[in-house]
Design an enzyme around this catalytic site. Structure first.
Site, mmCIF file in Angstrom:
data_model
loop_
_atom_site.group_PDB
_atom_site.id
_atom_site.type_symbol
_atom_site.label_atom_id
_atom_site.label_comp_id
_atom_site.label_asym_id
_atom_site.label_seq_id
_atom_site.Cartn_x
_atom_site.Cartn_y
_atom_site.Cartn_z
ATOM 1 N N SER A 102 0.534 -1.289 0.075
ATOM 2 C CA SER A 102 0.115 0.154 0.190
ATOM 3 C C SER A 102 0.971 1.203 -0.089
ATOM 4 O O SER A 102 1.689 1.428 0.823
ATOM 5 C CB SER A 102 -0.966 0.150 1.138
ATOM 6 N N LYS A 124 -1.416 -1.002 -4.219
ATOM 7 C CA LYS A 124 -2.633 0.033 -3.709
ATOM 8 C C LYS A 124 -2.246 1.369 -3.641
ATOM 9 O O LYS A 124 -1.155 1.544 -2.950
ATOM 10 C CB LYS A 124 -3.246 -0.636 -2.589
ATOM 11 N N LYS A 179 -3.159 5.170 -2.324
ATOM 12 C CA LYS A 179 -4.040 5.994 -1.617
ATOM 13 C C LYS A 179 -4.532 7.123 -2.590
ATOM 14 O O LYS A 179 -3.880 7.612 -3.053
ATOM 15 C CB LYS A 179 -3.434 6.617 -0.348
ATOM 16 N N ASP A 205 -7.441 3.255 -2.747
ATOM 17 C CA ASP A 205 -7.974 3.260 -1.485
ATOM 18 C C ASP A 205 -8.288 4.633 -1.206
ATOM 19 O O ASP A 205 -7.510 5.256 -1.071
ATOM 20 C CB ASP A 205 -7.243 2.405 -0.463
ATOM 21 N N GLU A 208 -11.355 0.926 -3.101
ATOM 22 C CA GLU A 208 -11.833 0.607 -1.473
ATOM 23 C C GLU A 208 -12.148 1.876 -0.915
ATOM 24 O O GLU A 208 -11.697 2.933 -0.990
ATOM 25 C CB GLU A 208 -10.279 0.153 -1.074
ATOM 26 N N ASP A 242 -13.828 -1.229 3.491
ATOM 27 C CA ASP A 242 -12.966 -1.538 4.794
ATOM 28 C C ASP A 242 -13.604 -0.875 5.793
ATOM 29 O O ASP A 242 -14.525 -1.599 6.714
ATOM 30 C CB ASP A 242 -11.606 -0.652 4.309
ATOM 31 N N LYS A 247 -9.894 -6.653 8.195
ATOM 32 C CA LYS A 247 -9.048 -6.544 9.137
ATOM 33 C C LYS A 247 -9.346 -6.955 10.719
ATOM 34 O O LYS A 247 -10.345 -6.414 11.066
ATOM 35 C CB LYS A 247 -8.706 -4.962 9.067
ATOM 36 N N GLY A 253 -4.299 -3.970 6.252
ATOM 37 C CA GLY A 253 -3.471 -4.044 7.443
ATOM 38 C C GLY A 253 -3.567 -2.654 7.983
ATOM 39 O O GLY A 253 -4.419 -1.820 7.218
HETATM 40 O O1 OSB Z 1 -6.943 1.934 4.818
HETATM 41 O O2 OSB Z 1 -6.100 0.172 4.291
HETATM 42 C C1 OSB Z 1 -5.926 1.096 4.952
HETATM 43 C C2 OSB Z 1 -2.970 1.860 6.730
HETATM 44 C C3 OSB Z 1 -3.575 2.790 7.708
HETATM 45 C C4 OSB Z 1 -4.507 2.955 7.799
HETATM 46 C C5 OSB Z 1 -5.499 2.529 6.971
HETATM 47 C C6 OSB Z 1 -5.222 1.777 5.983
HETATM 48 C C7 OSB Z 1 -3.692 1.539 5.708
HETATM 49 C C8 OSB Z 1 -3.104 0.816 4.735
HETATM 50 C C9 OSB Z 1 -1.770 0.180 4.937
HETATM 51 O O3 OSB Z 1 -3.445 1.021 3.696
HETATM 52 C C10 OSB Z 1 -2.089 -1.296 4.798
HETATM 53 C C11 OSB Z 1 -0.660 -2.066 5.590
HETATM 54 O O4 OSB Z 1 -0.691 -2.094 6.752
HETATM 55 O O5 OSB Z 1 0.139 -2.374 4.920
HETATM 56 MG MG MG Z 2 -8.667 0.628 3.435
#
Ligand code: OSB
Ligand code: MG
Length: 371
Positions: free
Chosen positions: A138, A164, A166, A191, A217, A242, A266, A294
């Protein structure tokens, strides 16, 4: 399951400096705080992690609320008692509303104790069947498109199977076009962490269909299954939820409304291992695809995600970046590595399959609670 009497418990507050700050639509994390729980029973130590944030920016919990609930409610409800298995264990604090990450951390530590006491791998205990799981990385919101392409190039070279990124309003179509230009065929997802509104951003959201993303996402608010359902009807691309999924009931509602085709599970967000197992089975029954997300966990939290992601219905690459994408150091000595085929091995050792680095745990701890 074996009977276990929890003799004492600890909750540690840790501060982990990030190599590069992780930016999402909800804010910047430069030092990741997290909570590690230790439960003591039968001469064994079980660990769990509540990967809360410093403020309620991802869900309604924070590090402070988590420690408060552990100290004043959850830990007193389980310490000094004998528990016959996870069901009766979670029943001790089930009347608390919310507080999912705090609940998850203690339940995880109890499953860890169970796996040690029974001398079986956690994977076996949760019904995992895979020897390897597919993993993706991510990528946070960067200062520029060039920086984003650089990070993607690095993580592809380190073996990650899916990227992925953001996104948020103003950081979406242009960066995605640049990525697709450079890599037309990689498995790519986006995401938004709830940053869009149907009434304000419908045009942009529909444009996302151009990029052949394997999912989008959480584009809309965590409490808006209805608008997600409307959007899913208008898009070719699958939506993945999520933040909207905090329980098996949320999963059932999302399926009933066709608010998504995919669920990012999660375990800390849904408040437990048992709840995760329920959601796994429900997703399978209702025809929703599943993968494991995660929350920037250390190797302790990741161990539980890996074990759960080895169950049969997890079919898409999981957010399972190695600790060194984010941190200088891990809290386990034998951190997982990424295989050349973009997978991570699921440990087959009794317990969580990783050895906690007590020295690192001590050095990163800034506060502790003892019950
Ligand atoms: O939305 O998936 C998410 C990290 C912090 C808070 C929310 C998210 C995330 C990530 C990182 O996308 C995922 C990871 O732990 O590798
Ligand atoms: Mg997410």
């Amino acid at each position: 399951m074996v009977e276990l009497r929890i003799e004492r418990a600890e909750a540690l507050r840790l501060a982990l400096p990030m190599i590069t700050p992780f930016r999402t639509s909800f804010g910047l994390v430069a030092t990741k705080q997290t909570v590690v729980v230790r439960l003591y029973a039968a001469g064994l130590v079980g660990y769990g992690e509540a990967p809360c944030f410093h403020l309620p920016i991802y869900n309604a919990e924070s590090i402070d609320t988590c420690l408060h609930i552990l100290r004043d409610a959850i830990l007193p409800s389980i310490v000094g008692r004998t528990h016959s298995g996870p069901e009766s264990f979670v029943a001790q604090y089930a009347s608390l509303i919310g507080q999912n990450m705090a609940k998850f951390a203690v339940e995880a530590a109890f499953w860890h104790l169970q796996s040690l006491a029974q001398n079986v791998p956690l994977k076996k205990l949760v019904g995992g069947v895979k020897d390897r799981i597919e993993v993706g990385h991510s990528v946070g919101i960067k200062g520029s498109i060039e920086e984003t392409l650089e990070e993607i190039e690095g993580s592809l070279s380190r073996g990650y199977k899916r990227i992925k990124i953001k996104i948020k309003p103003g950081w979406d179509l242009e960066v995605l076009s640049a990525i697709r230009c450079a890599w037309p065929h990689i498995t790519l997802t986006a995401d938004a962490n709830s940053a869009y509104r149907l009434k304000d951003h419908l045009f942009t959201l529909l444009e996302l269909d151009k990029f052949n993303l394997s999912m989008i996402e959480q584009p809309l608010s965590h409490d808006d299954l209805v608008d997600h359902s409307t959007l899913q009807r208008l898009l070719r691309t699958s939506l993945c939820l999520d933040e909207s999924i905090a329980s098996r009931e949320d999963t059932r509602r999302a399926a009933a409304l066709d608010a998504c085709r995919i669920v990012n599970l999660k375990p800390p967000r849904v408040g437990g291992v048992l709840e995760s197992l329920k959601i796994h089975d429900m997703a399978q029954r209702l025809g929703l695809k599943l993968w494991c997300g995660g929350l920037l966990e250390t190797g302790i939290g990741r161990a539980f995600n890996i074990a759960l992601a080895s169950k049969s219905h997890f079919s898409l690459p999981n957010d399972m970046s190695r600790y060194d994408e984010f941190y200088e150091e891990d809290l386990v000595e034998d951190s997982f590595t990424i295989n050349a085929d973009g997978t991570v091995d699921v440990p087959n050792l009794p317990g969580i399959g990783f050895t906690v680095n007590e020295d690192a745990l001590r050095r990163f701890t800034i506060d502790a609670i003892h019950t």
